[in-house]
Design an enzyme around this catalytic site. Structure first.
Site, short mmCIF file in Angstrom:
data_model
loop_
_atom_site.label_atom_id
_atom_site.label_comp_id
_atom_site.label_asym_id
_atom_site.label_seq_id
_atom_site.Cartn_x
_atom_site.Cartn_y
_atom_site.Cartn_z
CD GLU A 22 -2.98 1.11 2.25
OE1 GLU A 22 -2.66 0.59 3.33
OE2 GLU A 22 -4.07 1.65 2.04
N GLY A 54 2.57 0.64 11.49
CA GLY A 54 2.21 -0.13 12.68
C GLY A 54 1.77 -1.52 12.24
CD GLU A 110 -4.09 -2.96 10.36
OE1 GLU A 110 -4.46 -3.08 9.18
OE2 GLU A 110 -3.67 -1.89 10.85
CG MET A 131 -0.47 -3.62 4.79
SD MET A 131 -1.40 -2.13 4.30
CE MET A 131 -2.50 -2.81 3.05
CD GLU A 132 -5.51 -2.26 5.21
OE1 GLU A 132 -4.60 -1.91 5.99
OE2 GLU A 132 -6.05 -1.48 4.42
CG ASN A 133 -0.78 -7.22 3.50
OD1 ASN A 133 -0.73 -6.28 2.76
ND2 ASN A 133 0.10 -7.44 4.47
CD GLU A 138 -6.37 3.12 6.69
OE1 GLU A 138 -6.53 2.75 7.87
OE2 GLU A 138 -5.92 2.37 5.82
CG HIS A 176 -8.59 -2.07 7.15
ND1 HIS A 176 -9.24 -1.05 6.51
CD2 HIS A 176 -7.56 -1.50 7.81
CE1 HIS A 176 -8.61 0.10 6.79
NE2 HIS A 176 -7.60 -0.15 7.58
ZN LIG Z 1 -5.95 0.89 8.38
#
Ligand SMILES: [Zn+2]
Length: 784
Positions: free
Chosen positions: A103, A235, A271, A237-239, A293, A274
């Protein structure tokens, strides 16, 4: 152009840090195919048997296919870099993992692709690696084909998804899986650390449960990984199905402070939120990134509210999200929540407090206005209508408008498209309240502006709600006003200034959040020249024996800031206040009290030498110090002994990230500035994680004894910082927090420096920082 799927095979040389790739893209296009590609060496592109010509222009790979329907194959090679984005190497001990962070627009560093959130496709990923290594991707492993000393790991097909959510990790991972219904919830760490994941894994399971019921859509992938990455710029990442975290945002042990444990829960929940909002339904374009977000931020608080009611999460929400956004958005150099976005550089710079905090606060405001049920109903409908696809904010407002029968579209566009926020003036005049709104600017300038404000008032104990969409409105109260408060529990994104009614507010029953609001606003008025310093101090005096976590934490933050810019004026009061609080807190054992006690002890070490000397003696047995006191002990030791070497030795011995940060923070708190300089230099060595250099610079900035040194150091090392954080957008935020402090007393010098030394991807943070500097410098001079 339409893409059905990508079949990607990566052949990875883990030791030499390079790879060759082959991607077959099934697509249909009316004209030449244009892919995105950065840093990849394209060997050949073929359609069936036929080679086609291509040319590279910037980040575009233009393939001369003409109108085309079929499979395009690209063969290429690439390198695994030392940066913190794309596909990169994250070192630990004497080893490494290879990991990805895509991202916003970095998937193009691993494979040529149409790297836009709205061009969703299925992905079939395979990776060839040494046989002793493990690979993790978005989906579970379908099969492993051994090949001598190597093996080919093939993952199941993903659902239709955006490129920025892809993930590939390779290394020696230690894993632990628990079942939640049909879903495998797996944590993965480097060897030896999986035992520290119990807290996060438990939180994740409960959060998934919560979301499945809130969204009324099950989590649809067969598994979810929570991966601790040794070096990580963000911090987390929502992969999709493979969330990455920096270690300190996932691992919890007996040494973890209460504050960090709360933070871990919040990040895990964010996360996971998301996985539906962002991953299943994705914004059409990056101008709506704020929605994804801010929604995840808002939902994380909802989960915590349900799972950890004793944390009173909405108090943290206003302190972190609402206040953080207001501190950013009171500058002229701000931006509306929704901004046009063209280039990748612009995208990184809007991952800021406006996208997260202001957006989340506006969602909280609109939920309070619509009611929780109508809000939830709208969200469910929006998600099910757009699953595996994309949508815009407008589509959400329309849905909410239908489910609530209220004017959502109009209110939201007033808040999303307009920069800044209002100050509401509340004036009591003989049985009437005169309400007035205008834009609040921290410079003190006045500027007209009208927001559609859902206003809440409590007059003589009775609540009133109105939607104010003009600059002035009169409320007839019918009887004399005995008590009054506005913006109840701070669900509205605006400041309140009482005129001629200042005392009436104290006759009201004030919640912790109400009290916080009064203190927070007062500080904004002090900075903007709307409140005199003696009046501000009079207000703080009211709280000296107060015991509420939220307003006390806020005052401690404000005093700590004032200590940085005008130590002599605040010193005595600050010491009395913090001493008094420390005594009061001894009686309390709830977790928020532990968080507050940590902050109070930390601050006291900087202003109370006797306290510092006494606490410093505990450093001998640092390992056995309770986690919430560790930071204060390290700070006290630094302040009262100036013993750099022992702190460095403790740093080298520790293997917890949180503890290392505590020790580094202490190493920026020496009164001897040359030692702080030594720490800053140390922060650029390989002994410090690249992600943490910026933090060390920020904490050094907060040390009034080290500001000259920190400024000199920054000028010398700015190029190294630029290189370290290239493509992450992190420097922009760093400049915004350090320029207003480091520049006090040297405004012109600092302006001249940044006029000369351009940093294109930090331009936003630098100019906002310079604007804020003028305000801080003015206050510092007036208090000198
Ligand atoms: Zn986020």
């Amino acid at each position: 152009m339409q893409i059905t799927n990508y079949a990607l095979t990566i052949d990875m040389d883990f030791r030499k840090l390079k790879f060759s790739g082959r991607v077959r893209i099934k697509l249909r296009s009316e004209h030449d195919v244009v892919l995105n590609s950065v840093g990849l060496d394209i060997q050949s592109i073929t359609l069936g048997e036929k080679q086609v010509d291509f040319k590279q222009s910037g980040e575009e790979l233009i393939v001369q296919t003409g109108p085309f329907d079929g499979i395009l194959e690209v063969n290429y090679t690439g390198t695994i870099t030392d940066s913190l984005v794309g596909i990169y190497r994250a070192p630990y001990d004497h080893s490494q993992i290879v990991t990805t962070h895509f991202e916003a627009a970095q998937a193009r560093r691993m494979l040529p692709c149409v790297d836009r959130p709205d061009v969703k496709a299925e992905f079939r990923i395979a990776v060839k690696i040494d046989k002793e290594l493990t690979a993790i991707s978005n989906m579970p492993i379908e099969s492993v084909v051994p090949d001598g000393e190597r093996k080919l790991v093939i993952f199941q097909n993903t659902p239709r998804m955006s490129t920025y959510l892809l993930y590939l990790g390779v290394g020696k991972f230690e894993e632990q899986t628990e079942k939640l219904g049909k879903t495998d919830v797996t944590v993965a760490t480097t060897p030896g650390k999986v035992k520290l994941c119990g807290f996060s894994q438990e939180e994740a399971k409960k959060a998934i449960d919560f979301f499945e019921s809130y969204y009324a859509i099950p989590y649809e992938l067969p598994k979810i990984h929570l991966i601790a990455v040794p070096e990580f710029a963000m911090g987390a990442m929502e992969n999709w199905g493979a969330i990455t975290f920096r270690e300190s945002a996932l691992l919890v042990d007996a040494n973890t402070s209460t504050r960090t444990r709360k933070r871990v829960a919040e990040i895990v929940d964010h996360e996971l939120a998301h996985q539906w909002f962002g991953n299943l339904v994705t914004m059409k374009w990056w101008d709506d990134i704020w929605l994804s977000e801010s929604f995840a931020t808002f939902m994380a608080s909802k989960v915590i509210d349900s799972l950890h009611p004793d944390w009173r999460v909405w108090e943290d929400f206003v302190r972190n999200e609402t206040a953080g956004a207001m501190e950013r958005d009171c500058l002229k150099r701000t931006h509306p929540i929704q901004v046009p976005v063209k280039s990748p550089d612009e995208i990184e710079q809007i991952f800021d407090q406006i996208s997260y905090g202001k957006g989340a606060s506006i969602l909280r405001m609109i939920e309070a206005y619509l009611g929780q049920d109508a809000f939830k109903k709208g969200i469910r409908q929006y998600l099910s209508n757009h699953a595996y696809s994309n949508a815009t904010g407008d589509e959400l407002w329309n849905t909410l408008e239908t489910t609530s029968n209220k004017k959502v579209q109009e209110i939201m566009s007033g808040w999303i498209q307009q920069p800044g926020y209002p100050m509401l003036t509340v004036e009591a005049r003989e049985g009437k309240l005169v309400l007035h709104q205008e834009r609040f600017l921290i410079s003190g300038d006045s500027e007209k502006g009208v927001w559609p404000m859902p206003i809440t008032l409590e007059i003589n104990g009775n609540s009133h709600s109105i939607l104010m969409d003009s600059s002035e409105q009169i409320v007839d109260t019918g009887s004399p006003i005995k008590s009054l408060k506005a913006n109840l529990d701070r669900t509205g994104f605006y400041l309140v200034r009482y005129v001629g009614s200042e005392d009436l507010v104290w006759n009201s029953r004030l919640s912790a959040i109400d009290q916080w609001g009064i203190v927070f606003d007062a500080f904004a008025f002090l900075l903007s020249g709307k409140m005199a310093f003696p009046d501000y101090m009079k207000l703080l005096n009211r709280f000296i024996t107060g015991v509420e976590y939220l307003p006390i934490h806020e005052i401690s933050d404000q005093l700590s800031f004032l200590n940085t810019i005008a130590r002599q004026r605040i010193f005595d009061f600050s010491r009395t206040f913090h001493r008094s609080q420390l005594d009061l807190l001894r009686e309390k054992t709830d977790e928020n009290a532990l968080v507050l006690r940590e902050a109070v002890s930390n601050r006291l070490t900087l202003i109370d030498d006797a306290y510092s000397r006494e606490l410093a003696t505990k450093f001998r047995d640092y390992d056995t110090v309770p986690p919430d006191l560790k930071q204060a002990v390290a700070l006290a030791y630094a302040r009262s002994t100036e013993d750099y070497d022992s702190l460095l030795a403790a740093y080298r011995k520790s293997n917890s990230d949180e503890d290392k940060i505590r020790l580094l923070t202490a190493m920026t708190a020496f009164t001897n500035a040359s030692l702080v300089n030594q720490t800053l230099n140390f922060s650029l060595t390989t002994e410090v994680k690249r992600q943490d250099t910026r933090l060390i610079l920020v904490t050094a900035t907060w040390n009034p004894d080290a500001q000259n040194i920190a400024w000199k150091w920054l000028q010398t090392n700015i190029g190294k910082l630029e290189e370290r954080y290239e493509g992450t957008g992190i420097l922009s935020g760093t400049f915004l927090s350090i320029i207003p402090i480091l520049g006090i007393g040297r405004v012109e010098e600092m302006k001249a420096f940044f006029t000369e030394r351009k940093i294109p991807d930090s331009e936003v943070g630098i100019s906002a920082g310079l604007e804020k500097l003028l305000v801080y410098d003015r206050l510092a001079r007036s208090l000198a």
